[in-house]
Design a protein around this motif. Structure first.
Motif, PDB file in Angstrom:
ATOM      1  N   VAL A 264     -11.793  -1.659   4.365  1.00  0.00           N
ATOM      2  CA  VAL A 264     -10.795  -2.402   3.370  1.00  0.00           C
ATOM      3  C   VAL A 264     -11.492  -3.572   2.611  1.00  0.00           C
ATOM      4  O   VAL A 264     -11.314  -4.598   1.829  1.00  0.00           O
TER       5      VAL A 264
ATOM      6  N   GLN B  15     -13.465  -4.512   0.339  1.00  0.00           N
ATOM      7  CA  GLN B  15     -12.472  -4.259  -0.827  1.00  0.00           C
ATOM      8  C   GLN B  15     -12.098  -5.859  -1.868  1.00  0.00           C
ATOM      9  O   GLN B  15     -11.831  -6.489  -0.697  1.00  0.00           O
TER      10      GLN B  15
ATOM     11  N   ASP C  11      -9.419  -8.484  -2.745  1.00  0.00           N
ATOM     12  CA  ASP C  11      -8.537  -9.367  -2.624  1.00  0.00           C
ATOM     13  C   ASP C  11      -7.213  -8.208  -3.079  1.00  0.00           C
ATOM     14  O   ASP C  11      -6.334  -8.279  -2.240  1.00  0.00           O
ATOM     15  N   SER C  12      -6.834  -7.936  -4.212  1.00  0.00           N
ATOM     16  CA  SER C  12      -6.271  -7.009  -4.923  1.00  0.00           C
ATOM     17  C   SER C  12      -6.582  -5.655  -4.028  1.00  0.00           C
ATOM     18  O   SER C  12      -5.499  -5.251  -4.999  1.00  0.00           O
ATOM     19  N   ALA C  13      -7.495  -4.767  -3.512  1.00  0.00           N
ATOM     20  CA  ALA C  13      -7.578  -4.285  -3.523  1.00  0.00           C
ATOM     21  C   ALA C  13      -6.198  -3.619  -2.106  1.00  0.00           C
ATOM     22  O   ALA C  13      -5.360  -4.084  -1.440  1.00  0.00           O
ATOM     23  N   ASP C  14      -5.654  -1.967  -2.477  1.00  0.00           N
ATOM     24  CA  ASP C  14      -4.272  -2.004  -2.461  1.00  0.00           C
ATOM     25  C   ASP C  14      -4.820  -0.907  -0.319  1.00  0.00           C
ATOM     26  O   ASP C  14      -5.246   0.306  -0.760  1.00  0.00           O
ATOM     27  N   VAL C  15      -4.363  -1.583  -0.041  1.00  0.00           N
ATOM     28  CA  VAL C  15      -4.869  -1.047   1.602  1.00  0.00           C
ATOM     29  C   VAL C  15      -4.535   0.227   1.901  1.00  0.00           C
ATOM     30  O   VAL C  15      -5.133   1.016   2.192  1.00  0.00           O
ATOM     31  N   GLN C  16      -3.040   0.847   0.844  1.00  0.00           N
ATOM     32  CA  GLN C  16      -2.265   1.881   1.593  1.00  0.00           C
ATOM     33  C   GLN C  16      -2.931   2.618   0.917  1.00  0.00           C
ATOM     34  O   GLN C  16      -3.679   3.435   0.844  1.00  0.00           O
ATOM     35  N   ALA C  17      -3.892   2.683  -0.488  1.00  0.00           N
ATOM     36  CA  ALA C  17      -4.236   3.617  -0.585  1.00  0.00           C
ATOM     37  C   ALA C  17      -5.588   4.104  -0.311  1.00  0.00           C
ATOM     38  O   ALA C  17      -6.391   4.536  -0.639  1.00  0.00           O
TER      39      ALA C  17
ATOM     40  N   ARG D 293       1.885   8.874  -0.719  1.00  0.00           N
ATOM     41  CA  ARG D 293       1.253   7.855  -1.872  1.00  0.00           C
ATOM     42  C   ARG D 293       2.662   7.067  -1.762  1.00  0.00           C
ATOM     43  O   ARG D 293       3.297   6.289  -1.913  1.00  0.00           O
ATOM     44  N   SER D 294       3.665   8.504  -2.757  1.00  0.00           N
ATOM     45  CA  SER D 294       4.585   7.707  -3.202  1.00  0.00           C
ATOM     46  C   SER D 294       5.685   7.509  -2.113  1.00  0.00           C
ATOM     47  O   SER D 294       6.819   7.205  -2.239  1.00  0.00           O
TER      48      SER D 294
ATOM     49  N   GLN E 147      -2.014  -2.816  10.019  1.00  0.00           N
ATOM     50  CA  GLN E 147      -2.350  -2.160   9.105  1.00  0.00           C
ATOM     51  C   GLN E 147      -1.975  -1.246   9.086  1.00  0.00           C
ATOM     52  O   GLN E 147      -1.423  -0.336   8.574  1.00  0.00           O
TER      53      GLN E 147
END
Length: 96
Positions: A25, A28, A30-36, A58-59, A74
């Motif tokens: 993470v 990646q 800064d705009s990376a999606d941590v959950q993804a 994801r949803s 996190q």
């Protein structure tokens, strides 16, 4: 939704696994999606989670990352949410 067991994650995730995802993470933008990023790592670790499962997870995930003090916390909270969601899928499959 299909029954998906996380055999590999039936034991609590090791700190090494969590640290490895946290490092990914951090690498990646800064705009990376941590959950993804976490979902991809968990799916790669498990033979039983396929692409449609990742999309559905994801949803469904609802994780408040603002409560985590560190990136590792996190990541751990996202993994816990994934495990809880998959456990619910298993209960639904057994009941059906």
């Amino acid at each position: 939704m299909s029954c998906r067991r996380l055999e590999d994650l039936s034991q609590p995730p090791t700190s090494q696994f969590v640290e490895s995802i946290a490092t990914t993470v951090q690498g990646q933008p800064d705009s990376a999606d941590v959950q993804a990023v976490v979902l991809r790592a968990v799916a790669r670790r498990s033979d039983s989670i396929d692409f449609p499962d990742v999309l559905e997870l994801r949803s469904l995930l609802d994780v408040d990352g603002a409560q985590a003090v560190t990136l590792e916390q996190q990541v751990m909270s996202i993994i816990s949410a994934i495990e809880a969601e998959l456990a619910g899928w298993d209960r639904l499959e057994v009941a059906a």
